[in-house]
Scaffold this motif. Structure first.
Motif, PDB file in Angstrom:
ATOM      1  N   LYS A 228       0.830  -1.206   0.000  1.00  0.00           N
ATOM      2  CA  LYS A 228       0.000   0.000   0.000  1.00  0.00           C
ATOM      3  C   LYS A 228       0.862   1.252   0.000  1.00  0.00           C
ATOM      4  O   LYS A 228       0.510   2.263  -0.638  1.00  0.00           O
ATOM      5  CB  LYS A 228      -0.938   0.002   1.207  1.00  0.00           C
ATOM      6  CG  LYS A 228      -2.087  -0.994   1.083  1.00  0.00           C
ATOM      7  CD  LYS A 228      -3.047  -0.897   2.258  1.00  0.00           C
ATOM      8  CE  LYS A 228      -4.232  -1.838   2.064  1.00  0.00           C
ATOM      9  NZ  LYS A 228      -5.187  -1.776   3.193  1.00  0.00           N
ATOM     10  N   ALA A 229       2.002   1.195   0.696  1.00  0.00           N
ATOM     11  CA  ALA A 229       2.926   2.330   0.667  1.00  0.00           C
ATOM     12  C   ALA A 229       3.514   2.504  -0.734  1.00  0.00           C
ATOM     13  O   ALA A 229       3.672   3.636  -1.215  1.00  0.00           O
ATOM     14  CB  ALA A 229       4.036   2.119   1.690  1.00  0.00           C
ATOM     15  N   VAL A 230       3.830   1.395  -1.388  1.00  0.00           N
ATOM     16  CA  VAL A 230       4.335   1.459  -2.763  1.00  0.00           C
ATOM     17  C   VAL A 230       3.261   2.021  -3.685  1.00  0.00           C
ATOM     18  O   VAL A 230       3.549   2.805  -4.598  1.00  0.00           O
ATOM     19  CB  VAL A 230       4.789   0.062  -3.229  1.00  0.00           C
ATOM     20  CG1 VAL A 230       5.135   0.070  -4.713  1.00  0.00           C
ATOM     21  CG2 VAL A 230       5.976  -0.413  -2.409  1.00  0.00           C
ATOM     22  N   GLU A 231       2.007   1.639  -3.448  1.00  0.00           N
ATOM     23  CA  GLU A 231       0.897   2.122  -4.276  1.00  0.00           C
ATOM     24  C   GLU A 231       0.749   3.633  -4.184  1.00  0.00           C
ATOM     25  O   GLU A 231       0.352   4.290  -5.154  1.00  0.00           O
ATOM     26  CB  GLU A 231      -0.395   1.430  -3.835  1.00  0.00           C
ATOM     27  CG  GLU A 231      -1.596   1.734  -4.712  1.00  0.00           C
ATOM     28  CD  GLU A 231      -2.836   1.007  -4.241  1.00  0.00           C
ATOM     29  OE1 GLU A 231      -3.751   0.802  -5.051  1.00  0.00           O
ATOM     30  OE2 GLU A 231      -2.894   0.638  -3.045  1.00  0.00           O
ATOM     31  N   ARG A 232       1.066   4.211  -3.029  1.00  0.00           N
ATOM     32  CA  ARG A 232       0.947   5.663  -2.849  1.00  0.00           C
ATOM     33  C   ARG A 232       2.150   6.419  -3.398  1.00  0.00           C
ATOM     34  O   ARG A 232       2.099   7.640  -3.515  1.00  0.00           O
ATOM     35  CB  ARG A 232       0.778   5.987  -1.361  1.00  0.00           C
ATOM     36  CG  ARG A 232      -0.529   5.501  -0.765  1.00  0.00           C
ATOM     37  CD  ARG A 232      -0.755   6.075   0.615  1.00  0.00           C
ATOM     38  NE  ARG A 232       0.262   5.606   1.565  1.00  0.00           N
ATOM     39  CZ  ARG A 232       0.089   4.545   2.338  1.00  0.00           C
ATOM     40  NH1 ARG A 232      -1.023   3.820   2.269  1.00  0.00           N
ATOM     41  NH2 ARG A 232       1.046   4.167   3.178  1.00  0.00           N
ATOM     42  N   SER A 233       3.204   5.698  -3.740  1.00  0.00           N
ATOM     43  CA  SER A 233       4.406   6.355  -4.246  1.00  0.00           C
ATOM     44  C   SER A 233       4.207   6.789  -5.694  1.00  0.00           C
ATOM     45  O   SER A 233       3.762   5.990  -6.529  1.00  0.00           O
ATOM     46  CB  SER A 233       5.598   5.396  -4.150  1.00  0.00           C
ATOM     47  OG  SER A 233       6.717   5.926  -4.813  1.00  0.00           O
TER      48      SER A 233
END
Length: 233
Positions: A192-197
């Protein structure tokens, strides 16, 4: 385990001879194909299947894209962990390869000097297949089918007993399923953190076009119909 394998009345040995006996009746070129498929081909196919599933998941997008990708990341991690767990199991059981204790086998791959139980190839492919099933049912069923074929190939090649393969299936499934909740709890926040990047979001979902960003729609939603004024124009 080795004592049981030496018994000619053992069904495990009987099934080994039945399956490996197919190699004696098959053409030479077919045995070479089975050797490549059983040793390398199906492992490569499993990796390609995981990549195909990832490509499909990221193109589909949706709210569950991050969790689906997290499950896909877990699949190869589970396979690697299962093989590590197998190291002490092999050392504890110390079961020789079937061709060490039994004569008349058609061994398609030479140079196998390690212990037989459990099969690394069966463990790897089943862990990948079950991990895929957690992420995507259709791809997972295909992966489990490839794992079953891998197990058949290992016995056909004369390098494993059927119970080596069954043990590998059980080990791969247990690691992939039992540790899945913990793995998902750790990996999903990461994806999810990667998705927000802004730079790495493409790993989770495909880039959206400008029109889709201006007019976001839920997956499967219908586009709004044009107004009567637009139709009249």
């Amino acid at each position: 385990m080795a004592v049981l394998a030496e018994s000619g009345s053992n069904p495990d040995v009987g099934l080994l001879y039945d399956i490996n006996g197919l190699a004696k009746d098959a053409p030479h070129w077919f045995d070479r194909v089975m050797e490549f498929v059983g040793e390398y081909g199906l492992l490569v196919a499993m990796v390609l299947l995981v990549l195909w599933c990832w490509w499909s998941v990221r193109r589909r997008g949706g709210e569950d894209a991050a969790s689906s990708v997290a499950a896909l990341v877990w699949a190869p991690l589970a396979a690697g962990l299962a093989v590590l767990v197998n190291v002490p199991i092999r050392g504890f059981v110390e079961r020789p390869r079937p061709f060490v204790d039994h004569r008349g086998l058609d061994v398609l791959v030479s140079g196998k000097t390690d212990f037989s139980f459990v099969s690394d190839h069966a463990t790897l492919t089943m862990a990948l297949g079950v991990g895929l099933f957690v992420a995507h049912r259709r791809f997972g069923l295909a992966g489990i089918g490839l794992a079953l074929l891998e197990g058949f190939c290992r016995v056909y090649m004369g390098v494993h007993y059927p119970t080596d393969v069954v043990g590998g299936f059980a080990l791969g499934t247990a690691v992939a399923l039992l540790l899945s909740p913990l793995a998902m709890a750790l990996l999903t926040p990461l994806t999810k953190a990667v998705e927000r990047s802004p730079r790495a979001a493409w790993l989770i979902r495909a880039r959206t076009s400008p029109d889709e960003r201006d007019n976001p729609l839920l997956p499967g939603a219908r586009k709004p119909a044009r107004s009567e004024k637009d139709l009249a124009a």
